[in-house]
Write a protein that holds these residues in place. Structure first.
Motif, PDB file in Angstrom:
ATOM      1  N   ASP A   1       0.836  -1.196   0.000  1.00  0.00           N
ATOM      2  CA  ASP A   1       0.000   0.000   0.000  1.00  0.00           C
ATOM      3  C   ASP A   1       0.872   1.248   0.000  1.00  0.00           C
ATOM      4  O   ASP A   1       1.921   1.301   0.658  1.00  0.00           O
ATOM      5  N   SER A   2       0.416   2.280  -0.701  1.00  0.00           N
ATOM      6  CA  SER A   2       1.082   3.575  -0.648  1.00  0.00           C
ATOM      7  C   SER A   2       0.953   4.158   0.750  1.00  0.00           C
ATOM      8  O   SER A   2       0.002   3.876   1.489  1.00  0.00           O
TER       9      SER A   2
ATOM     10  N   THR B   1      -0.181  -4.044   9.605  1.00  0.00           N
ATOM     11  CA  THR B   1       0.295  -5.175   8.832  1.00  0.00           C
ATOM     12  C   THR B   1      -0.812  -5.688   7.928  1.00  0.00           C
ATOM     13  O   THR B   1      -2.000  -5.516   8.216  1.00  0.00           O
ATOM     14  N   SER B   2      -0.419  -6.308   6.834  1.00  0.00           N
ATOM     15  CA  SER B   2      -1.370  -6.978   5.951  1.00  0.00           C
ATOM     16  C   SER B   2      -1.256  -8.493   6.076  1.00  0.00           C
ATOM     17  O   SER B   2      -1.952  -9.235   5.371  1.00  0.00           O
ATOM     18  N   PHE B   3      -0.381  -8.961   6.981  1.00  0.00           N
ATOM     19  CA  PHE B   3      -0.166 -10.396   7.167  1.00  0.00           C
ATOM     20  C   PHE B   3       0.059 -10.678   8.646  1.00  0.00           C
ATOM     21  O   PHE B   3       0.848  -9.996   9.297  1.00  0.00           O
ATOM     22  N   HIS B   4      -0.655 -11.681   9.157  1.00  0.00           N
ATOM     23  CA  HIS B   4      -0.436 -12.091  10.549  1.00  0.00           C
ATOM     24  C   HIS B   4      -0.680 -13.585  10.663  1.00  0.00           C
ATOM     25  O   HIS B   4      -1.621 -14.126  10.063  1.00  0.00           O
ATOM     26  N   GLU B   5       0.158 -14.239  11.429  1.00  0.00           N
ATOM     27  CA  GLU B   5       0.108 -15.704  11.519  1.00  0.00           C
ATOM     28  C   GLU B   5      -1.201 -16.236  12.102  1.00  0.00           C
ATOM     29  O   GLU B   5      -1.549 -17.405  11.893  1.00  0.00           O
ATOM     30  N   THR B   6      -1.950 -15.398  12.811  1.00  0.00           N
ATOM     31  CA  THR B   6      -3.213 -15.860  13.399  1.00  0.00           C
ATOM     32  C   THR B   6      -4.387 -15.758  12.430  1.00  0.00           C
ATOM     33  O   THR B   6      -5.507 -16.164  12.770  1.00  0.00           O
TER      34      THR B   6
ATOM     35  N   ILE C   1      -0.875 -11.863   1.254  1.00  0.00           N
ATOM     36  CA  ILE C   1      -1.029 -10.596   1.968  1.00  0.00           C
ATOM     37  C   ILE C   1      -2.336  -9.879   1.621  1.00  0.00           C
ATOM     38  O   ILE C   1      -2.620  -8.819   2.173  1.00  0.00           O
ATOM     39  N   GLY C   2      -3.124 -10.455   0.712  1.00  0.00           N
ATOM     40  CA  GLY C   2      -4.391  -9.833   0.366  1.00  0.00           C
ATOM     41  C   GLY C   2      -4.601  -9.734  -1.137  1.00  0.00           C
ATOM     42  O   GLY C   2      -3.879 -10.358  -1.924  1.00  0.00           O
ATOM     43  N   ASP C   3      -5.569  -8.939  -1.527  1.00  0.00           N
ATOM     44  CA  ASP C   3      -5.944  -8.794  -2.930  1.00  0.00           C
ATOM     45  C   ASP C   3      -4.943  -7.906  -3.663  1.00  0.00           C
ATOM     46  O   ASP C   3      -4.945  -6.688  -3.508  1.00  0.00           O
ATOM     47  N   CYS C   4      -4.099  -8.522  -4.468  1.00  0.00           N
ATOM     48  CA  CYS C   4      -3.059  -7.790  -5.195  1.00  0.00           C
ATOM     49  C   CYS C   4      -3.527  -7.490  -6.619  1.00  0.00           C
ATOM     50  O   CYS C   4      -2.883  -7.865  -7.604  1.00  0.00           O
ATOM     51  N   THR C   5      -4.668  -6.838  -6.745  1.00  0.00           N
ATOM     52  CA  THR C   5      -5.164  -6.392  -8.043  1.00  0.00           C
ATOM     53  C   THR C   5      -4.694  -4.959  -8.268  1.00  0.00           C
ATOM     54  O   THR C   5      -4.900  -4.101  -7.408  1.00  0.00           O
ATOM     55  N   PHE C   6      -4.073  -4.694  -9.387  1.00  0.00           N
ATOM     56  CA  PHE C   6      -3.451  -3.397  -9.624  1.00  0.00           C
ATOM     57  C   PHE C   6      -4.432  -2.399 -10.226  1.00  0.00           C
ATOM     58  O   PHE C   6      -5.256  -2.748 -11.071  1.00  0.00           O
TER      59      PHE C   6
ATOM     60  N   VAL D   1      -1.825  -1.086  -5.328  1.00  0.00           N
ATOM     61  CA  VAL D   1      -2.822  -1.969  -4.718  1.00  0.00           C
ATOM     62  C   VAL D   1      -3.461  -1.251  -3.534  1.00  0.00           C
ATOM     63  O   VAL D   1      -2.980  -0.210  -3.083  1.00  0.00           O
ATOM     64  N   ASN D   2      -4.547  -1.810  -3.042  1.00  0.00           N
ATOM     65  CA  ASN D   2      -5.204  -1.296  -1.839  1.00  0.00           C
ATOM     66  C   ASN D   2      -5.550  -2.496  -0.981  1.00  0.00           C
ATOM     67  O   ASN D   2      -6.638  -3.068  -1.078  1.00  0.00           O
TER      68      ASN D   2
END
Length: 413
Positions: free
Chosen positions: A186-187, A315-320, A384-389, A395-396
């Protein structure tokens, strides 16, 4: 800036998993080298590693099984102040590549990574970019990590029509870097705004902002300031941190203490931020700290120790995360490394960036422009999520808030 012997690179990258879970760094540095490909000396003075393999879970086909190679450039800081992050990203990239090669490669060809050290320095990033664009075998590039490095290489990649995807650059300026420049971060228009808004929602009204004197830090400063002032709150102190150079933050801490700030926004990488926290605690300054996802790394806690407790990060990623995508990646990562240790956001970013490039090559072939055209319209649901450009290659990705508690990142939202 001292250089590592990059024939040992993947061993170092795998060793970073130990660092990220609190192991002694000296133990990782003494680890045995895994298999590596041919070292290549570059005009930029760095060394690259091609066709890397790894003993911890790699299933790359034996020599002779493939009918040629497909080369992907990789520009990351493998020495310098954020080398640990660069090594973790490279590990995620290599994991994705090894998965493809284990399944037979792409059109019978083996995918190889040419990893080059940009040292976290813009001038070196430009040197690496010039090397990649002049190598006709390089069909795409994954990199850089630092925003200043991405922006230094962007005009070179853009002019040559060579697509590059950054796994971790957040400066708002990357948005306008060119049609061949993509990123899965993300920006700071999003990151710094949500960071500051979270602090405002927590009831804080007077802010000190600490920022690096580079594109990333200046982006955090600009966006956080705009968000704070829009909420009729106040920035009462701004402190510039010199990453890779500064270790004494007593003057900045004294200025913040005198300013009357009731919270601090950090736009500073993990090493200096960790030292800053320790010196804050020693000086008796106990203020809540807020940061973007740049501090979501165990290395930050290892540097700052108990002084990091109470720091809120994004964060966009977490182990839980219980989603099948995340838990499947975690399980695959453990099998790949042969260790019962969770990946960090940096391995996840590297993995997703590589999977995007690999999918583009599988569907569009190895023509540089065709790869770019495919990426611009693809929809990729990553770890890490939706990586649509969007039309700018941005991305957002939805973000989560964590707080450091007893040396661990715990979700609070």
């Amino acid at each position: 800036m001292k250089k590592k012997v990059l024939a040992m690179l993947l061993a170092a990258a795998m060793a970073v998993g130990l660092v990220a879970c609190g192991s002694d760094k000296k133990e990782t540095e003494g680890a045995s080298a895994t298999k590596a490909g041919t070292e290549t000396e570059t005009e930029a003075g760095t060394k690259g590693v091609t066709n890397q393999t790894d003993d911890g879970g790699t299933k790359a086909a034996a020599s002779g099984e493939f009918d040629g190679t497909i080369k992907i450039g990789c520009a990351l800081p493998l020495t310098g102040s954020v080398a640990l992050n660069g090594e973790m990203i490279l590990q995620g990239i290599q994991m994705a590549v090894d998965e493809v090669n284990a399944a037979g490669g792409i059109d019978g060809k083996e995918v190889v990574i040419d990893a080059q050290d940009d040292q976290g320095e813009p001038n070196q990033a430009a040197n690496v970019a010039n090397m990649f664009v002049s190598d006709e075998e390089v069909v795409a590039v994954i990199g850089n990590l630092k925003s200043s490095c991405t922006l230094a290489g962007a005009p070179i990649y853009e002019d040559a029509g060579l697509v590059t995807i950054s796994p971790d650059s957040s400066s708002p300026s990357v948005t306008d870097a060119g049609e061949y420049i993509f990123r899965i971060k993300d920006s700071d228009t999003i990151l710094a705004s949500q960071c500051a808004q979270g602090a405002i929602d927590d009831g804080h009204t007077k802010f000190a902002i600490c920022h690096e004197n580079n594109d990333y830090g200046l982006g955090v400063l600009q966006v956080a300031t705009e968000t704070i002032e829009k909420a009729d709150c106040e920035v009462v102190a701004v402190e510039t941190i010199l990453t890779g150079e500064q270790t004494d933050f007593s003057t900045s801490i004294a200025n913040i203490k005198a300013s009357g700030a009731d919270a601090i926004i950090m736009g500073v990488d993990y090493n200096e931020s960790g030292l800053f926290m320790k010196q804050m605690k020693d000086a008796g300054l106990d203020l809540p700290r807020y940061a973007t996802d740049g501090l979501f790394t165990q290395a930050f806690i290892e540097v700052g120790g108990a002084a990091c407790d109470g720091t809120t990060v994004l964060t966009s990623f977490h182990e839980t995360d219980t989603s099948e995508k995340v838990q499947g990646f975690i399980a695959a990562f453990k099998e790949y490394t042969g260790k019962d240790e969770n990946p960090s956001i940096f391995q996840a970013e590297g993995y997703d960036a590589a999977k995007i490039v690999l999918e583009a090559i599988e569907n569009a072939g190895t023509d540089r422009t065709a790869i770019r055209d495919y990426m611009s319209t693809m929809k990729y649901q990553g770890v890490i999520g939706d990586c649509t450009f969007d039309e700018n290659g941005d991305v957002n990705i939805p973000l989560m808030r964590c707080m450091v508690k007893d040396g661990k990142f715990e979700l609070i939202d």
